[in-house]
Motif scaffolding. Structure first.
Motif, short mmCIF file in Angstrom:
data_model
loop_
_atom_site.label_atom_id
_atom_site.label_comp_id
_atom_site.label_asym_id
_atom_site.label_seq_id
_atom_site.Cartn_x
_atom_site.Cartn_y
_atom_site.Cartn_z
N GLY A 193 34.56 19.71 50.55
CA GLY A 193 33.96 18.40 50.67
C GLY A 193 33.49 18.03 52.06
O GLY A 193 32.97 16.92 52.27
N GLY A 194 33.65 18.93 53.02
CA GLY A 194 33.29 18.61 54.39
C GLY A 194 34.14 17.46 54.93
O GLY A 194 35.14 17.07 54.33
N VAL A 195 33.77 16.92 56.09
CA VAL A 195 34.42 15.75 56.68
C VAL A 195 33.33 14.91 57.35
O VAL A 195 32.16 15.31 57.38
CB VAL A 195 35.50 16.15 57.71
N MET A 209 35.30 16.66 44.38
CA MET A 209 35.77 17.09 45.70
C MET A 209 34.71 16.88 46.77
O MET A 209 34.85 17.33 47.89
CB MET A 209 36.21 18.56 45.64
N GLU A 210 33.60 16.23 46.37
CA GLU A 210 32.53 15.80 47.28
C GLU A 210 31.71 16.95 47.84
O GLU A 210 31.13 16.85 48.92
CB GLU A 210 33.08 14.91 48.39
N ALA A 211 31.64 18.05 47.08
CA ALA A 211 30.72 19.13 47.44
C ALA A 211 29.30 18.75 47.03
O ALA A 211 29.10 17.82 46.25
CB ALA A 211 31.13 20.43 46.74
N PRO A 270 29.18 19.06 53.45
CA PRO A 270 30.04 19.72 52.46
C PRO A 270 29.50 21.11 52.11
O PRO A 270 28.39 21.49 52.51
CB PRO A 270 29.95 18.79 51.26
N ALA A 271 30.29 21.84 51.33
CA ALA A 271 29.86 23.16 50.86
C ALA A 271 28.75 23.01 49.83
O ALA A 271 28.67 22.02 49.09
CB ALA A 271 31.05 23.90 50.25
#
Length: 371
Positions: free
Chosen positions: A161-163, A190-192, A168-169
């Motif tokens: 999900g990055g920050v 998961m916010e990808a 994100p991926a």
């Protein structure tokens, strides 16, 4: 009818064919159930729970196979189990025969009646006994892929999900069926950044309507596969041809062009896999690397969450097991054309067209074989 439940022996496989609740239903319908000792112990379904449900606990698989009219399992019979099958005995389990000629030959030689969960259909064209495990596998594929992306697993060292301030991926899901939809749902959660490739326009429209701008839906072509596969961080392969071998949609050349440390999760590995570089792995040793690309190709992914998977599977299989027990296999299959689609092997004959085609063996019509 005498129904037997052997303990699964495939490596790291802790699912069990029948839960105590399912056993109780069968006993209430006048049947006998034998369960191998400690078959459900790893998932907190101990012998006492089966005894309370009315089952007989037996020591060895040999006793189960020797006495039972119907064998109910989860995974395909293993090398040591196939010789225990006898002529006229019914086995109801996942088989995945198309990429497994050795198992197919063993079942044909045994003279058994083998019904595969994964090819039973329903009125809408769905696969009701594959769907619960597809749901589990789809959700797990993102969990497994996220772990494989970690640096110590050989991955790119990316958080899905990055920050804040870090992207994100890029997750690409190939196939919009049950597996792909569940994978995309978890990845979005998961916010990808998620892209799903699918050939069915109606399905793409459904997914676009359901998820809107959160999901990038793309019509699947060779060009689209090359574009999105080679730029992805995590790819989920979730294509399916019922009963048949999975098509190799991602070839070796595409894999060689992928980013170092990117991850392939092949959920179609039970049917031979949809990546050319795939080979089956186990939960004990799940990953390998080709051209610096991490591959996760576990052939029994739902076995990692065996308790959830067992209950989900039994919810779906109970009506079919009851039909086999109450009616006998011949009437149960002749009465229900969708259940009959699950018949793969009948007394030395292959009775599923897609399986027979991929194995290069003559196909016998299931209904003609039964009557």
């Amino acid at each position: 009818m005498r129904i037997g439940v052997p303990k699964e022996i495939k490596i790291h496989e802790s699912r069990v064919g029948l839960t105590p609740a399912t056993v109780r239903e069968l006993i209430a319908n006048g049947h006998q159930v034998m369960v191998q000792e400690n078959a459900g112990l790893p998932i907190d379904l101990g012998n006492d729970k089966y005894r309370e449900a009315g089952a007989q606990i037996v020591d060895t698989p040999e006793e189960i196979f020797a006495q039972a009219d119907l064998i109910v399992k989860v995974k395909e019979p293993q090398k040591s189990e196939i010789p225990l099958l006898r002529e006229g005995q019914v086995i109801f389990t996942y088989l995945h025969l198309a990429p497994d000629p050795i198992q197919a030959k063993g079942l044909l030689n045994s003279g058994c009646i083998a019904i595969a969960y994964e090819t039973v259909t329903d009125k809408s064209g769905g696969l009701p006994l594959l769907a619960p495990m597809s749901e589990v596998a789809g959700r797990m594929s993102i969990q497994a892929g996220a772990h494989a992306l970690e640096l110590n697993q050989g991955g790119r060292g990316i958080l899905l999900g990055g920050v804040s301030g870090v992207p994100p991926a890029q997750v690409v899901v190939i196939g919009g069926g049950v597996v792909g939809t569940n994978a995309a749902r978890i990845a979005m959660g998961m916010e990808a950044h998620v892209t799903l490739l699918e050939k069915s326009i109606p399905r793409l429209q459904q997914l676009d309507s359901l998820y809107g701008s959160r999901l990038n839906t793309i019509f699947s072509t060779t060009d689209a596969l090359e574009e999105y596969v080679t730029t992805a961080d995590l790819i989920i392969g979730s294509v399916l041809i019922p009963g048949g071998a999975a098509p190799k949609l991602v070839n070796r050349e595409m894999v060689s062009r992928m980013k170092r440390g990117s991850v392939l999760v092949d959920v179609a590995i039970d049917q031979g896999g949809c990546f050319e570089t795939s080979k089956p792995t186990t939960l004990a040793d799940p990953i390998f690397t080709v051209d610096e690309v991490v591959h996760y190709c576990v052939s029994n992914m739902p076995g990692a969450v065996a308790r959830t998977s067992t209950f989900a599977l039994n919810n779906a299989t109970l009506p079919f097991v009851l039909a086999l027990a109450n009616k006998g296999y011949r009437r149960a299959l002749t009465d229900d054309q969708y259940f009959r689609d699950g018949l793969n092997v009948y007394r030395g004959h292959l009775t599923h067209a897609a399986v027979a085609r991929d194995l290069g063996i003559t196909h016998t019509d299931a209904l003609n074989a039964l009557i």
